[in-house]
Design a protein around this motif. Structure first.
Motif, PDB file in Angstrom:
ATOM      1  N   GLU A 118       0.829  -1.216   0.000  1.00 17.86           N
ATOM      2  CA  GLU A 118       0.000   0.000   0.000  1.00 17.86           C
ATOM      3  C   GLU A 118       0.861   1.263   0.000  1.00 17.86           C
ATOM      4  N   GLU A 119       2.015   1.204   0.666  1.00 21.73           N
ATOM      5  CA  GLU A 119       2.937   2.345   0.673  1.00 21.73           C
ATOM      6  C   GLU A 119       3.484   2.613  -0.726  1.00 21.73           C
ATOM      7  N   LEU A 120       3.796   1.538  -1.456  1.00 24.56           N
ATOM      8  CA  LEU A 120       4.433   1.676  -2.769  1.00 24.56           C
ATOM      9  C   LEU A 120       3.440   1.865  -3.912  1.00 24.56           C
ATOM     10  N   ARG A 121       2.168   1.508  -3.698  1.00 24.15           N
ATOM     11  CA  ARG A 121       1.184   1.554  -4.785  1.00 24.15           C
ATOM     12  C   ARG A 121       1.098   2.931  -5.471  1.00 24.15           C
ATOM     13  N   PRO A 122       0.925   4.042  -4.724  1.00 26.09           N
ATOM     14  CA  PRO A 122       0.834   5.343  -5.408  1.00 26.09           C
ATOM     15  C   PRO A 122       2.143   5.768  -6.078  1.00 26.09           C
ATOM     16  N   ILE A 123       3.262   5.354  -5.493  1.00 27.48           N
ATOM     17  CA  ILE A 123       4.572   5.665  -6.099  1.00 27.48           C
ATOM     18  C   ILE A 123       4.696   4.965  -7.442  1.00 27.48           C
ATOM     19  N   GLN A 124       4.315   3.695  -7.482  1.00 22.21           N
ATOM     20  CA  GLN A 124       4.402   2.921  -8.732  1.00 22.21           C
ATOM     21  C   GLN A 124       3.489   3.493  -9.809  1.00 22.21           C
ATOM     22  N   GLU A 125       2.310   3.951  -9.398  1.00 16.81           N
ATOM     23  CA  GLU A 125       1.362   4.539 -10.353  1.00 16.81           C
ATOM     24  C   GLU A 125       1.926   5.836 -10.934  1.00 16.81           C
ATOM     25  N   ARG A 126       2.459   6.697 -10.059  1.00 15.87           N
ATOM     26  CA  ARG A 126       3.056   7.951 -10.545  1.00 15.87           C
ATOM     27  C   ARG A 126       4.250   7.666 -11.444  1.00 15.87           C
ATOM     28  N   TYR A 127       5.049   6.654 -11.064  1.00 14.28           N
ATOM     29  CA  TYR A 127       6.224   6.300 -11.867  1.00 14.28           C
ATOM     30  C   TYR A 127       5.815   5.878 -13.280  1.00 14.28           C
ATOM     31  N   ARG A 128       4.777   5.037 -13.378  1.00 22.75           N
ATOM     32  CA  ARG A 128       4.339   4.569 -14.700  1.00 22.75           C
ATOM     33  C   ARG A 128       3.908   5.741 -15.581  1.00 22.75           C
TER      34      ARG A 128
END
Length: 333
Positions: A283-293
């Protein structure tokens, strides 16, 4: 009354592949927090990266991906300068100057040089030896008041301080002598397979590390395989390295103390605890991964960002370098 000018923080990270959960929780998450209280200058240390041989196409890709990932994590270009080191030539120029104000014996005592020489015995190059001079140049160019560091960088920062004081003593005050920032938040994240060693993407066992871009299934699988002990009791104690590591990760993400975590999992075993840690990480990494994509899909935007930030960094660096060159006695251009 004039507002108090913020102190300046400088930190850099090498773009040699995807960042690990250890990089994120130990340093990068804190980079984001520091923007609230300091004037921050951040960079990708791609000049440092070539002490180890890089394959050009992969290296270029790593630099761009690391730039996108740092933005995704939360580096805010409205509040911070974030550039690519090799695009500011003053780093290499000041590094040469500082080579001449650093003693051979000082560099010989660097423990990281000894460690890396053993790891890369087929390529013990001069850059690996003088690496701390480039690191000192990185810091001193920006007149940084503070440098966030981990335990393995204390020696390098101490050298930068010594060189700054030596130069200031010879030529009158020129450099700000930087102080360390040891993160109040953040965990020293250890390998999931050998919790006596720091988490590293160079780990031969891929189950030992989590990367910031790992998918949820991979993260869950790796945490379920994490080394713990036979006690099956979630408590922070000496000799429970694996459990202590997982508790540190969980604490760093949730903000809960060790006592609170012990109460939360009282009467439960590792079968409940490991998936809970994994879910918190996912859950911590989910928004980071979305922004990265979204960012990595927009190469033009990324190029615009780093092209605009290099001159901002260079303007600061050039002022310092001009002062240094003048004091040594070089003729102005």
């Amino acid at each position: 009354m004039e507002p108090t000018q913020k102190k300046r923080v400088l930190s850099m990270i090498q773009p040699t592949g995807t960042f690990t959960l250890g990089n994120y929780l130990g340093a990068l998450k804190n980079f984001v927090r520091l923007q609230d209280d300091y004037e921050c200058v951040y960079a990708l240390a791609d000049l440092h990266a070539i002490t180890v041989r890089q394959e050009p196409a992969a290296f270029r890709k790593n630099i761009l991906e690391a730039y996108a990932l740092m933005l995704a994590i939360g580096i805010d270009l409205k509040r911070s300068v974030f550039f690519i080191q090799s695009q500011v030539a003053e780093h290499a120029q000041l590094a040469w100057v500082l080579n001449c104000y650093t003693q051979f014996g000082e560099l010989s005592r660097m423990t990281q040089f000894k460690d890396k020489s053993q790891k890369h015995a087929d390529n013990i190059n001069a850059g690996l030896f003088t690496y701390p001079c480039l690191m000192a140049a990185d810091i001193l160019l920006y007149q940084a008041d503070y440098v966030p560091i981990g335990a393995d960088q204390k020696q390098h920062l101490e050298l930068a301080r010594n060189v700054a004081e030596r130069f200031n003593g010879l030529y009158s005050p020129t450099f700000t002598v930087p102080d360390p920032i040891i993160a109040k938040h953040g965990a020293r994240v250890m390998s999931l397979q050998d919790p006596t060693k720091k988490m590293s993407k160079s780990d031969e066992n891929a189950n030992g590390f989590i990367t910031v871009l790992d998918d949820p299934d991979t993260i869950m699988r790796k945490f379920k395989r994490a080394v713990t002990d036979s006690e099956a009791c979630v408590r922070f104690a000496e000799g429970k390295d694996g459990v202590n590591n997982l508790m540190g990760i969980y604490s760093s993400i949730t903000g809960r103390s060790m006592e609170e975590i012990e109460r939360e999992f009282d009467g439960k075993g590792y079968g409940d605890f490991k998936p809970a840690v994994a879910e918190a990480v996912i859950e911590e990494l989910r928004p980071i991964q979305e922004r990265y994509r979204n960012l990595i899909a927009d190469k033009a935007y990324l190029e615009q960002c780093y092209r605009e930030n290099a001159p901002k960094a260079q303007a600061i660096a050039r002022r310092t370098l001009s002062k240094v060159m003048k004091k040594i006695g070089y003729l102005p251009l």
